[in-house]
Design an enzyme around this catalytic site. Structure first.
Site, PDB file in Angstrom:
ATOM      1  N   SER A  27     -31.410 -56.814 -30.011  1.00 59.02           N
ATOM      2  CA  SER A  27     -32.168 -58.054 -30.188  1.00 59.02           C
ATOM      3  C   SER A  27     -32.303 -58.770 -28.862  1.00 59.02           C
ATOM      4  O   SER A  27     -31.401 -58.711 -28.017  1.00 59.02           O
ATOM      5  CB  SER A  27     -31.457 -58.976 -31.177  1.00 59.02           C
ATOM      6  OG  SER A  27     -32.045 -60.271 -31.157  1.00 59.02           O
TER       7      SER A  27
ATOM      8  N   TYR B  76     -24.320 -63.465 -33.314  1.00 60.29           N
ATOM      9  CA  TYR B  76     -25.299 -62.382 -33.412  1.00 60.29           C
ATOM     10  C   TYR B  76     -25.676 -61.900 -32.008  1.00 60.29           C
ATOM     11  O   TYR B  76     -25.722 -60.691 -31.734  1.00 60.29           O
ATOM     12  CB  TYR B  76     -26.522 -62.904 -34.162  1.00 60.29           C
ATOM     13  CG  TYR B  76     -27.625 -61.914 -34.404  1.00 60.29           C
ATOM     14  CD1 TYR B  76     -27.490 -60.915 -35.355  1.00 60.29           C
ATOM     15  CD2 TYR B  76     -28.831 -61.993 -33.704  1.00 60.29           C
ATOM     16  CE1 TYR B  76     -28.521 -60.007 -35.597  1.00 60.29           C
ATOM     17  CE2 TYR B  76     -29.855 -61.108 -33.937  1.00 60.29           C
ATOM     18  CZ  TYR B  76     -29.697 -60.120 -34.886  1.00 60.29           C
ATOM     19  OH  TYR B  76     -30.724 -59.235 -35.120  1.00 60.29           O
TER      20      TYR B  76
ATOM     21  N   LYS C  45     -25.252 -58.153 -30.348  1.00 64.93           N
ATOM     22  CA  LYS C  45     -26.398 -57.370 -29.871  1.00 64.93           C
ATOM     23  C   LYS C  45     -26.259 -57.029 -28.384  1.00 64.93           C
ATOM     24  O   LYS C  45     -26.714 -55.972 -27.930  1.00 64.93           O
ATOM     25  CB  LYS C  45     -27.703 -58.114 -30.155  1.00 64.93           C
ATOM     26  CG  LYS C  45     -28.008 -58.240 -31.648  1.00 64.93           C
ATOM     27  CD  LYS C  45     -28.103 -56.873 -32.353  1.00 64.93           C
ATOM     28  CE  LYS C  45     -28.613 -57.002 -33.782  1.00 64.93           C
ATOM     29  NZ  LYS C  45     -28.758 -55.687 -34.454  1.00 64.93           N
TER      30      LYS C  45
END
Lengths: 254, 243
Positions: free
Chosen positions: A146, A159, A163
């Site tokens: 991401s 998150y 990533k």
């Protein structure tokens, strides 16, 4: 000659969103594809769609949780039993269950994010290679990272951490698995999916205005780059993360 | 597979090496191609060989007038949908001996030549509200390498220019990306010692290894990709050397 004719791919988290778009693209280009996902009913719907689109008996679904070792073993075994080989693995399944500052994150949630987004990708790759991925030519692994992992990402910090780790894991695996298996990643920005909805719903125009291309991403925007990196067109590309973000990460913020 | 039927691509330095590989691949996908190069004989021969939908035009990338001629030739074929800024040179020397002439020469071709190419095609692309500009940088635009001062600086410059252009031109439907080949066997790398390179995939590239990246960025499969870097190096820069 289609790029994936005779090839077998396994895509995790493929019942909808980016994973489904990648699976759809691979099926369209000739691959046999195994889809995994948590829920049998959404997986069945995905299989029905792909089978109807291509009138082909080249799609199989195996339901389970991506960080469950038994599911992983079963899905890889089912792939070999049904299609006889495995050429491409797409580590796409990912979660983002918490929002907020990383200093305030619930550690149980953080461990879960890392287990699903990072550790599972390593384990699927390891087991796929053990099961013969790379025994033939043209084998490749692709992980869905991401743009959140490229820099600080307020609101989705944990998150982003996961990533960033996934992108580094991509480089590590590329070096260790060369020259038999190529390993790359894609790093999308905000894409119209259920996982991404909290990042744009109710303010899509405002979000889109920050993207030089003037819109948020669609799942199909990731499918083309993913298929390129998995295919022999990228035969000399390994260890790389390709950013797919409408230019967002190079535009000034604020 | 990428299809480029009805599109026009202009490739600087298209007469030989990587540029010729891009020309053949773009042509093979259905595009009309303008082969733009200083090398008149080799460029004309390639255009003859490809036949229909291929045209050679003399191009000195350091000259605005020369670029205007090349773009006019492309417009004669229908426009410029794809620009591949590929023309490049390399030179080397330890910094004490790396003189101003060497520096100026490599910056002029690799960086200023890219800038002039973009300036020449942007009005045409803006009018069409679409275009893909593919700037050929290098792994040397991602890292340092002894003695290659001008080359490294020019390739970092190309990488940066790509990003400012991507931000500015996105609203006009123009995508701008950079490609970073590793060690490729071409006339430019003749004489370099390939055994000195650590390449995880175990071999240097041939020009055909890099064409997939250019076709991908030229086509609609990369519609949401702009401002990014595509490294095609067999894993050369994926590792951090600790030993």
């Amino acid at each position: 000659m289609q790029r994936f004719e005779g090839r077998v791919a396994l895509v995790t988290g493929a019942s909808r969103g980016i994973g489904f778009a990648i699976a759809q693209r691979l099926v369209a280009e000739g691959a046999s594809v195994v889809l995994t996902g948590r829920k049998q009913d959404t997986l069945d719907a995905a299989v029905a769609t792909l089978t109807a689109e291509h009138g082909a008996d080249r799609v199989l679904a195996v339901a389970g949780k991506v960080d469950d070792p038994e599911h992983r073993t079963a899905a890889i075994a089912a792939t070999l039993e049904r299609f006889g080989r495995l050429d491409h693995l797409v580590n796409n399944a990912g979660i983002n269950p918490v929002y907020g500052p990383v200093l305030e994150i619930d550690l149980t949630a953080l461990h879960k994010i890392l287990a699903v987004n990072v550790v599972a990708a390593l384990e699927w790759t390891r087991d796929a290679v053990a099961a013969g991925l790379g025994a033939g030519g043209g084998a490749s692994v692709l992980s869905t990272a991401s743009a959140a992992g490229l820099a600080a990402s307020p609101g989705i910090a944990a998150y982003g951490v996961s990533k960033a780790a996934l992108m580094n894991l991509t480089a590590q695996l590329a070096v260790e698995l060369a020259p038999r298996v190529r390993v790359n990643a894609v790093a999308p920005a905000v894409v119209r999916t259920r996982l991404g909805a909290a990042l744009y719903e109710g303010r899509e125009q405002q979000v889109a205005a920050r993207y030089p291309l003037g819109r948020i991403g669609e799942p199909v925007d990731v499918a083309g780059p993913a298929a390129f990196l998995l295919s022999d067109d990228a035969a000399w590309v390994t260890g790389q993360t390709l950013v797919i973000d409408g230019g967002a990460s190079v535009a000034p913020t604020g | 597979m990428t299809r480029l039927d009805g599109r026009v691509a202009l490739v600087s330095g298209g007469a030989r090496g990587l540029g010729a590989a891009y020309v053949r691949a773009l042509h093979g996908c259905g595009a009309s191609v303008v082969i733009a190069d200083l090398l008149d004989d080799e460029g004309a021969a390639l255009a003859d060989e490809l036949g229909e939908r291929a045209l050679f035009v003399h191009l000195d990338v350091t000259s605005e007038e020369s670029w205007a001629d090349a773009v006019a030739a492309a417009v004669g074929l229908g426009g410029v949908d794809v620009l591949v800024n590929n023309a490049g040179i390399a030179n080397a020397g330890r910094i004490e001996r790396y003189g101003r002439e060497q520096w100026d020469a490599v910056i002029a071709v690799n960086l200023t030549g890219t800038y002039l190419g973009v300036r020449a095609v942007v009005p045409v692309m803006k009018a069409a509200r679409r275009g893909s500009i593919i700037n050929i940088s290098s792994v040397e635009g991602m890292r340092g390498d002894a003695a290659l001062h001008g080359y490294v600086a020019s390739k970092f410059g190309v990488r940066g220019l790509t990003k400012s252009l991507a931000v500015e031109l996105g609203a006009d439907g123009i995508r701008v990306n950079s490609v970073h080949p590793g060690f490729v066997l071409t006339p430019m790398t003749q004489g370099l010692d390939v055994t000195r390179q650590r390449i995880p995939l175990g071999r240097p590239a041939v020009p055909d290894d890099v064409v997939g990246a250019v076709l991908f960025l030229a086509g609609d499969g990369s519609a949401y990709v702009t401002g990014t870097e595509l490294v095609v190096d067999g894993g050369m820069i994926a590792g951090v050397p600790h030993a």
